[in-house]
Scaffold this active site. Structure first.
Site, mmCIF file in Angstrom:
data_model
loop_
_atom_site.group_PDB
_atom_site.id
_atom_site.type_symbol
_atom_site.label_atom_id
_atom_site.label_comp_id
_atom_site.label_asym_id
_atom_site.label_seq_id
_atom_site.Cartn_x
_atom_site.Cartn_y
_atom_site.Cartn_z
ATOM 1 N N ASP A 1 -0.058 -4.811 9.853
ATOM 2 C CA ASP A 1 -1.936 -3.580 8.979
ATOM 3 C C ASP A 1 -2.725 -4.570 9.066
ATOM 4 O OD1 ASP A 1 -3.060 -2.578 8.099
ATOM 5 O OD2 ASP A 1 -1.554 -1.782 6.447
ATOM 6 N N LYS B 1 -13.262 -0.664 6.068
ATOM 7 C CA LYS B 1 -13.838 -1.365 5.716
ATOM 8 C C LYS B 1 -14.924 -1.834 5.520
ATOM 9 C CE LYS B 1 -10.481 -0.315 3.931
ATOM 10 N NZ LYS B 1 -8.888 0.947 4.398
ATOM 11 N N TRP C 1 0.697 -0.959 0.190
ATOM 12 C CA TRP C 1 0.276 -0.489 0.286
ATOM 13 C C TRP C 1 0.604 1.240 -0.318
ATOM 14 C CZ3 TRP C 1 -1.474 2.727 4.732
ATOM 15 C CH2 TRP C 1 -2.438 4.016 4.433
HETATM 16 N N1 PLA Z 1 -3.654 -0.105 5.484
HETATM 17 C C1 PLA Z 1 -3.912 -0.707 4.157
HETATM 18 C C2 PLA Z 1 -3.297 -1.480 3.950
HETATM 19 C C3 PLA Z 1 -5.005 0.219 3.630
HETATM 20 O O1 PLA Z 1 -5.392 -0.710 2.698
HETATM 21 C C4 PLA Z 1 -5.265 1.535 3.827
HETATM 22 C C5 PLA Z 1 -6.074 1.690 3.289
HETATM 23 C C6 PLA Z 1 -5.111 1.147 4.941
HETATM 24 C C7 PLA Z 1 -4.371 0.800 6.065
HETATM 25 C C8 PLA Z 1 -5.987 2.383 5.729
HETATM 26 O O2 PLA Z 1 -7.015 2.776 5.965
HETATM 27 P P1 PLA Z 1 -8.309 3.837 6.822
HETATM 28 O O3 PLA Z 1 -6.460 4.739 7.443
HETATM 29 O O4 PLA Z 1 -8.981 4.224 5.976
HETATM 30 O O5 PLA Z 1 -7.572 2.890 8.009
HETATM 31 N N2 PLA Z 1 -5.791 2.054 1.754
HETATM 32 C C9 PLA Z 1 -7.653 2.422 0.968
HETATM 33 C C10 PLA Z 1 -7.926 3.767 1.000
HETATM 34 C C11 PLA Z 1 -8.444 2.048 1.218
HETATM 35 C C12 PLA Z 1 -6.503 4.720 1.638
HETATM 36 O O6 PLA Z 1 -5.106 4.475 0.767
HETATM 37 O O7 PLA Z 1 -5.960 5.515 2.178
HETATM 38 C C13 PLA Z 1 -6.917 2.208 -0.198
HETATM 39 O O8 PLA Z 1 -7.877 2.637 -1.652
HETATM 40 O O9 PLA Z 1 -5.676 1.437 -0.792
#
Ligand code: PLA
Length: 466
Positions: free
Chosen positions: A273, A309, A192
Site C-alpha cells: 500500500d 497526499k 490503517w
Molecule cells: N492507505 C493508507 C495507508 C492510508 O493512510 C490512506 C489514507 C489510504 C490508503 C487511502 O487514501 P485514499 O483512498 O484517499 O487514496 N489515510 C488517511 C485518510 C489519510 C483516510 O483514513 O481515509 C488517514 O487519515 O489515515
C-alpha cells in the site's frame, strides 16, 4: 497452490464475459463457508426485531427498521465531530490531510497549472475506458517502479486506474477473493483502520502480524518476521511501502531485505500500500525503494497507489492498482480480470485527477515543480516533528525519552496516548485525534504547536493531568 488456482480459474473465467453461478460456487461459496464460517446472524441487522419488521409493513413503520445505527468511522468520523464543534480553539489532528502553516487546506500550484492547461485544451467528458486513462496508467507505473525499470519495458505490470488508494486496494481484494480462494492476507498490527474493512467487505480472510512494539515505541522486527514465516504458504503480505500508518515506523533497508527473503521463502505474495510516495521523505524514488527492492528480485507483487497526499488530490479519488507479474502474458490476463471486476462495481473511473497526474508527470517542467512543492510539504511536516521533539524534551524534566518522535516518518506521530487520554484531548481540550493515539502533524502550526505540546506533555508524563 495459489498460482495453480489462478491459472485454472482464469482459463475458465476468461471463456465467459461474466462469471456464471457455477463459477461463483466453485470460487466463493465453499471458500466462505470453510474459511469464514457460515454466518447465521447478520451483524448489521437487529435480528431480534424480525417479527416487528414483518408487522411493520402492515402498520406502516419503516421497512428499514431492522437496520442498526453504524458507528462513526474512526478516522473520517473525527473530521465530522470536529466540524460540529463550535469551540474557537478546536484543532483537527485526526485525518491525514496536509495543511499550510495557517492550517488551511492546500491546492498545489502545479495542480492549478495542470487544470488551467486542461481548460485551455477544452477536453471532453466522455467515459474513460474501464482501465482508466492510458496516459495516467503509463506514468503512474513509471513513477512507482522507475521509468527505466525492466519490468516496465517487459510489460509485466498490469495497471488499472482506481478510485484512489482505497478503491485500488478494494479492487485488488476482489481479485484475491475471486482468484485465490481461501488465501489469507496478513496485515500489520496496528495498521490503517480501513484495511480491515476492505478485506472484510471483500470477504478475504485476514489476520495480523506483529509490527509495533510499545516498549521501544519501535518496530517489533523479530515478531514481524516470525509471524510472516508462520503464515500459511502463499499468503498475501500487506506492507506499507513507506511512512507506515499509524506508527510512522518503517523497516530499515536491511530489514526490508530480510522481509523479502522470508516472503520469497514462504512463497507469499507482497501486497504494498503506497499512499505516501514522495510525501514521506520528500523524494519519490526513496519512498518507492521498498517496492523496487522486491521487484528487482523478480518477485510478483501488488501495489496500490494514491495521489491524495502527494498531489493533494484527496477528493479527486485518483490512484491505481499495479500487479507485477512474471510475464507480459500473465499481466495482460490479470488486467483483463481487473477490468471485469471494476465494470459492475463502478464501471469506469473519473477522468479529472487522472488528467492532472498525467499532465504533471508527463511534462518535465511541471514534474520538477511538483517535486519542489512536495519537498516543501514534507519539509514543513518534518520541521513540525522536530519542533514537537525539541519542545517536549526541552520542557520536560521527567526523564522520559522523546526520541521516538524523531524516529517516526511521514505525516503522523504515534504518541503513545491511550484511548482515555485521546478522548480527553478531544473532550476537554478540543484537540481532535484518532483513539489509537495518532496525531497528524500536518494539522499543527508553530502557534498551535505550543498549546498542543502543553497538553500532550501533561497527558504523557503526568496522567493526573487527565
Ligand atoms: N492507505 C493508507 C495507508 C492510508 O493512510 C490512506 C489514507 C489510504 C490508503 C487511502 O487514501 P485514499 O483512498 O484517499 O487514496 N489515510 C488517511 C485518510 C489519510 C483516510 O483514513 O481515509 C488517514 O487519515 O489515515
Amino acid at each position: 497452490m495459489a498460482s495453480t488456482m489462478l491459472s485454472l480459474v482464469s482459463a475458465s473465467a476468461l471463456a465467459s464475459p461474466s462469471l456464471t453461478l457455477q463459477d461463483y460456487r466453485a470460487l466463493g461459496g465453499s471458500v466462505h463457508a470453510a474459511v469464514l464460517g457460515k454466518k447465521k446472524s447478520n451483524s448489521f441487522m437487529k435480528t431480534k426485531s424480525r417479527g416487528r419488521i414483518n408487522m411493520a409493513i402492515a402498520v406502516d413503520v419503516s421497512r428499514f427498521e431492522g437496520i442498526t445505527m453504524a458507528p462513526p468511522d474512526p478516522i473520517l468520523g473525527v473530521s465530522e465531530a470536529f466540524r460540529a464543534d463550535t469551540h474557537e480553539m478546536k484543532l483537527n489532528l485526526g485525518v491525514g490531510a496536509y495543511r499550510t502553516e495557517e492550517l488551511q487546506p492546500y491546492v498545489l500550484n502545479v495542480v492549478k497549472k495542470a487544470e488551467n492547461l486542461m481548460l485551455e485544451r477544452g477536453e471532453n467528458k466522455e467515459y474513460l475506458p474501464i482501465e482508466g486513462l492510458a496516459a495516467f496508467n503509463r506514468v503512474t507505473a513509471e513513477l512507482l517502479f522507475g521509468a527505466d525499470n525492466p519490468v516496465i519495458k517487459q510489460q509485466r505490470v498490469a495497471t488499472v486506474q482506481g478510485l484512489s488508494g482505497t478503491g485500488s486496494l478494494r479492487l485488488a481484494a476482489a481479485l484475491i477473493e475471486r482468484y485465490f480462494p481461501g488465501a489469507k492476507v496478513i496485515i500489520s498490527s496496528p495498521t490503517w483502520g480501513n484495511h480491515k474493512n476492505i478485506f472484510n467487505d471483500a470477504r478475504v480472510p485476514w489476520s495480523e502480524y506483529r509490527y509495533y512494539d510499545p516498549k521501544t515505541v519501535g518496530l517489533d522486527f523479530d515478531g514481524m518476521i516470525s509471524d510472516i514465516k508462520a503464515a500459511p504458504e502463499g499468503s498475501f503480505v500487506l506492507l506499507h511501502g513507506c511512512a507506515h500508518n499509524p506508527t510512522g515506523i518503517d523497516p530499515t533497508p536491511e530489514q526490508w531485505a530480510t522481509i523479502a527473503d522470508v516472503i520469497q521463502e514462504k512463497k507469499h505474495i507482497p501486497f504494498f500500500d503506497v499512499a505516501y510516495q514522495g510525501f514521506a521523505s520528500g523524494s519519490l524514488d526513496e519512498d518507492a525503494s521498498s517496492v523496487r527492492l522486491f521487484a528487482a528480485r523478480g518477485m510478483e507483487l501488488l501495489v496500490a497507489q494514491s495521489y491524495s497526499k502527494n498531489l493533494g488530490l484527496y477528493a479527486e479519488r485518483i490512484g491505481a492498482i499495479n500487479i507485477l507479474c512474471s510475464s507480459a502474458d500473465a499481466a495482460t490476463r490479470v488486467k483483463s480480470q481487473l477490468k471485469r471486476l471494476a465494470r459492475p462495481m463502478y464501471s469506469n473511473p473519473p477522468v479529472h485527477g487522472a488528467r492532472i497526474v498525467a499532465n504533471i508527470v508527463g511534462s518535465p517542467p511541471l514534474f520538477n515543480e511538483w517535486k519542489e512543492e512536495m519537498e516543501m510539504m514534507a519539509g514543513r511536516i518534518k520541521s513540525v516533528r522536530q519542533k514537537l521533539f525539541d519542545s517536549l524534551s526541552g520542557k520536560d524534566n521527567s526523564g522520559k525519552d522523546w526520541s521516538f518522535i524523531l524516529k517516526q516518518i511521514g505525516m503522523f506521530s504515534f504518541t503513545g496516548l491511550n484511548t482515555a487520554q485521546s478522548d480527553n484531548m478531544t473532550n476537554k481540550w478540543h484537540v481532535y485525534m484518532t483513539k489509537d493515539g495518532r496525531i497528524s502533524l500536518a494539522g499543527l502550526s508553530s502557534a498551535k504547536l505550543e498549546e498542543t505540546i502543553g497538553i500532550l506533555r501533561l497527558l504523557l508524563v503526568d496522567p493526573v493531568g487527565l
